[in-house]
Design a protein around this motif. Structure first.
Motif, PDB file in Angstrom:
ATOM      1  N   ILE A  62      -3.280   3.556  -2.183  1.00 15.22           N
ATOM      2  CA  ILE A  62      -3.093   2.849  -3.454  1.00 15.22           C
ATOM      3  C   ILE A  62      -2.676   1.425  -3.103  1.00 15.22           C
ATOM      4  O   ILE A  62      -1.574   1.193  -2.594  1.00 15.22           O
ATOM      5  CB  ILE A  62      -2.023   3.522  -4.331  1.00 15.22           C
ATOM      6  N   ASN A  63      -3.556   0.468  -3.335  1.00  9.25           N
ATOM      7  CA  ASN A  63      -3.300  -0.927  -2.978  1.00  9.25           C
ATOM      8  C   ASN A  63      -3.014  -1.731  -4.241  1.00  9.25           C
ATOM      9  O   ASN A  63      -3.707  -1.570  -5.262  1.00  9.25           O
ATOM     10  CB  ASN A  63      -4.505  -1.531  -2.252  1.00  9.25           C
ATOM     11  N   PHE A  64      -2.023  -2.591  -4.162  1.00  7.92           N
ATOM     12  CA  PHE A  64      -1.753  -3.497  -5.286  1.00  7.92           C
ATOM     13  C   PHE A  64      -1.296  -4.844  -4.730  1.00  7.92           C
ATOM     14  O   PHE A  64      -0.612  -4.929  -3.709  1.00  7.92           O
ATOM     15  CB  PHE A  64      -0.703  -2.919  -6.252  1.00  7.92           C
ATOM     16  N   THR A  65      -1.716  -5.897  -5.416  1.00  9.44           N
ATOM     17  CA  THR A  65      -1.452  -7.272  -4.985  1.00  9.44           C
ATOM     18  C   THR A  65      -0.471  -7.916  -5.945  1.00  9.44           C
ATOM     19  O   THR A  65      -0.634  -7.820  -7.169  1.00  9.44           O
ATOM     20  CB  THR A  65      -2.757  -8.087  -4.941  1.00  9.44           C
ATOM     21  N   PHE A 109      -4.631  -3.401  -9.115  1.00  6.45           N
ATOM     22  CA  PHE A 109      -4.491  -2.133  -8.403  1.00  6.45           C
ATOM     23  C   PHE A 109      -5.900  -1.663  -8.018  1.00  6.45           C
ATOM     24  O   PHE A 109      -6.837  -1.794  -8.796  1.00  6.45           O
ATOM     25  CB  PHE A 109      -3.838  -1.062  -9.284  1.00  6.45           C
ATOM     26  N   HIS A 110      -6.034  -1.084  -6.846  1.00  7.90           N
ATOM     27  CA  HIS A 110      -7.304  -0.474  -6.470  1.00  7.90           C
ATOM     28  C   HIS A 110      -7.055   0.598  -5.412  1.00  7.90           C
ATOM     29  O   HIS A 110      -6.002   0.621  -4.772  1.00  7.90           O
ATOM     30  CB  HIS A 110      -8.308  -1.507  -5.969  1.00  7.90           C
ATOM     31  N   THR A 111      -8.043   1.479  -5.266  1.00 12.75           N
ATOM     32  CA  THR A 111      -7.909   2.624  -4.364  1.00 12.75           C
ATOM     33  C   THR A 111      -8.911   2.516  -3.219  1.00 12.75           C
ATOM     34  O   THR A 111     -10.016   1.974  -3.385  1.00 12.75           O
ATOM     35  CB  THR A 111      -8.136   3.933  -5.121  1.00 12.75           C
ATOM     36  N   THR A 135       0.839  -1.198   0.000  1.00 15.51           N
ATOM     37  CA  THR A 135       0.000   0.000   0.000  1.00 15.51           C
ATOM     38  C   THR A 135       0.874   1.248   0.000  1.00 15.51           C
ATOM     39  O   THR A 135       1.830   1.340   0.765  1.00 15.51           O
ATOM     40  CB  THR A 135      -0.918   0.027   1.232  1.00 15.51           C
ATOM     41  N   LEU A 136       0.511   2.191  -0.876  1.00 14.23           N
ATOM     42  CA  LEU A 136       1.118   3.520  -0.875  1.00 14.23           C
ATOM     43  C   LEU A 136       0.070   4.495  -0.352  1.00 14.23           C
ATOM     44  O   LEU A 136      -1.032   4.590  -0.912  1.00 14.23           O
ATOM     45  CB  LEU A 136       1.568   3.913  -2.283  1.00 14.23           C
TER      46      LEU A 136
END
Length: 459
Positions: free
Chosen positions: A244-247, A224-226, A184-185
């Motif tokens: 900012i979430n990314f898997t 990616f999702h917010t 997460t950013l």
């Protein structure tokens, strides 16, 4: 009046008229250039057009009023690296802010915006967004600072900059290397609480865009999702925070080639010792030590590229179970060698006592003899008994039931070949220890069962 005086007077008048015209033309030219320069200066002098000097831009827009809405959208340019040792990631992105500041409104007949570089940013108010949990970050400055400011006539502002940020990512390696990581950013205003600045995603999930060519060597980027929520600090209050979430899912093929296949081959190589003669001590010992040291090297190499976590990883389970199988194969031969040595000592004593108690053997054509046979005779000794058949044996003394005394008599040539094969098989069975025989089935079977359980749980 003389003619030459009239001529000089006329020449003087003409010269005076020419000088006057020259000065008038020069004056008109200077005035024209001044007008042109003033026009140019008006076009370049944006400070006057935006009235930057007429306002105090140290304060936010609508100071002492409602919170300023600041929309944000992000375009991810690249995901540069993921570090398991430092537990962080590095990302390059375009960060854009949208808000309205009526102090920057200006008259325009065409309703066109004006675009500026980073020099004007230092003179006006901009949101103080920072990256939470960031370790390092910087704005690109080649060839100039990668900052863009666009102002619209009604006071709407677009502020864009190109940033590279390295931020922490809490990773769970309990399933490594069959794991997935979510990083997460986080973006947040540093000074303004939710009462002064309302930070939000400008277009929801569509506010985050990525380049389709983004790829990593060890990971597959799944999505990616917010998200957004409020963050509370006990000393300052509530703040709007954007996420900012990314898997990421790890590619397993590299670890199959570098870790799992070599470990499996070392375990299978350790089983070769079960088929080597138990008297070949150098061969079996060197094979066992080699496989143990190789497994230790594989384990050390894997842990060197990982953080020193206090829990067990999936790869640790596989490697240490494989190491136990290799180590047990060495212990198996130690047990076989010890039992063989003990039995050989007992058999040696039995042969000596049997030699003292048995009748002497006269190897004639029609005579009988007595000979003690045990599992320590070689094939050459067995071959030397090919011309003899087994006769009745005297009763064993009760105190030595494991002693076996065999009376041999000469047989004809037709039965000699059959007896030779029988004694050769008997010697082979005695030389192959029962522990080796069972290990040939137990070790592979147990390892296959372990692999089935392991891959069914972690895959």
């Amino acid at each position: 009046m003389p003619y030459y005086i009239k001529f000089l007077f006329l020449l003087f008048c003409l010269i005076h008229i020419g000088e006057c015209r020259k000065h008038k033309i020069a004056h008109l030219y200077i005035r024209y250039m001044t007008i042109v320069d003033n026009t140019k200066s008006r076009k370049v002098k944006t400070d006057h057009l935006l009235r930057v000097d007429d306002h105090d831009f140290t304060m936010r827009p609508a100071f002492a009023g409602p919170a300023v809405p600041v929309g944000v959208d992000v375009q991810v340019e690249s995901l540069d690296s993921i570090s398991e040792v430092d537990m962080d990631f590095t990302m390059t992105l375009y960060l854009r802010h949208y808000w309205k500041d009526e102090r920057l409104s200006f008259p325009s007949t065409t309703n066109k915006s004006m675009t500026f570089d980073g020099r004007l940013v230092k003179k006006i108010w901009v949101p103080d967004v920072f990256f939470v949990h960031s370790k390092r970050s910087f704005i690109h400055d080649t060839t100039t600072e990668n900052i863009m400011l666009r102002v619209y006539p009604d006071g709407h502002v677009l502020y864009s900059l190109r940033v590279t940020v390295t931020a922490a990512c809490n990773m769970d390696f309990s399933r490594f290397p069959l794991d997935s990581q979510t990083c997460t950013l986080e973006l947040e205003s540093y000074a303004y609480t939710d009462e002064d600045l309302m930070l939000y995603w400008k277009s929801g999930d569509e506010s985050l865009s990525t380049d389709d060519r983004i790829s990593l060597s060890q990971f597959l980027i799944q999505k990616f999702h917010t998200t957004s929520r409020l963050a509370f600090y006990s000393s300052t209050g509530w703040y709007n925070r954007l996420y900012i979430n990314f898997t990421l899912r790890r590619h397993i093929f590299f670890f199959l080639l570098q870790t799992y296949f070599p470990a499996t081959l070392m375990v299978m190589l350790s089983w070769v010792s079960f088929w080597i003669d138990r008297r070949a001590v150098p061969a079996r010992v060197s094979l066992g030590i080699t496989t143990v040291l190789t497994m230790s090297t594989i384990i050390t190499g894997v842990n060197a590229s990982m953080p020193r976590v206090s829990y067990i990883k999936a790869v640790d389970i596989y490697l240490w179970v494989s190491f136990v199988f290799v180590f047990l194969s060495v212990l198996e031969y130690a047990a076989v060698n010890y039992l063989t040595t003990v039995r050989d000592g007992k058999d040696r004593k039995l042969r000596e006592k049997a030699r003292e108690q048995s009748l002497p053997c006269t190897c004639g054509m029609s005579h009988a003899g007595t000979m003690l046979v045990d599992g320590t005779y070689s094939e050459a000794d067995t071959n030397s008994l090919a011309g003899y058949t087994r006769a009745s044996a005297p009763e064993d003394p009760p105190e030595k039931p494991e002693r076996m005394v065999v009376h041999l008599t000469l047989d004809n040539e037709s039965t000699g070949t059959k007896k030779k094969a029988r004694f050769r098989s008997f010697s082979l069975m005695q030389n192959t220890h029962a522990i080796d025989t069972y290990s040939r089935m137990i070790f592979p079977g147990s390892y296959i069962i372990f692999n089935l359980i392991y891959w069914s749980v972690y895959c």
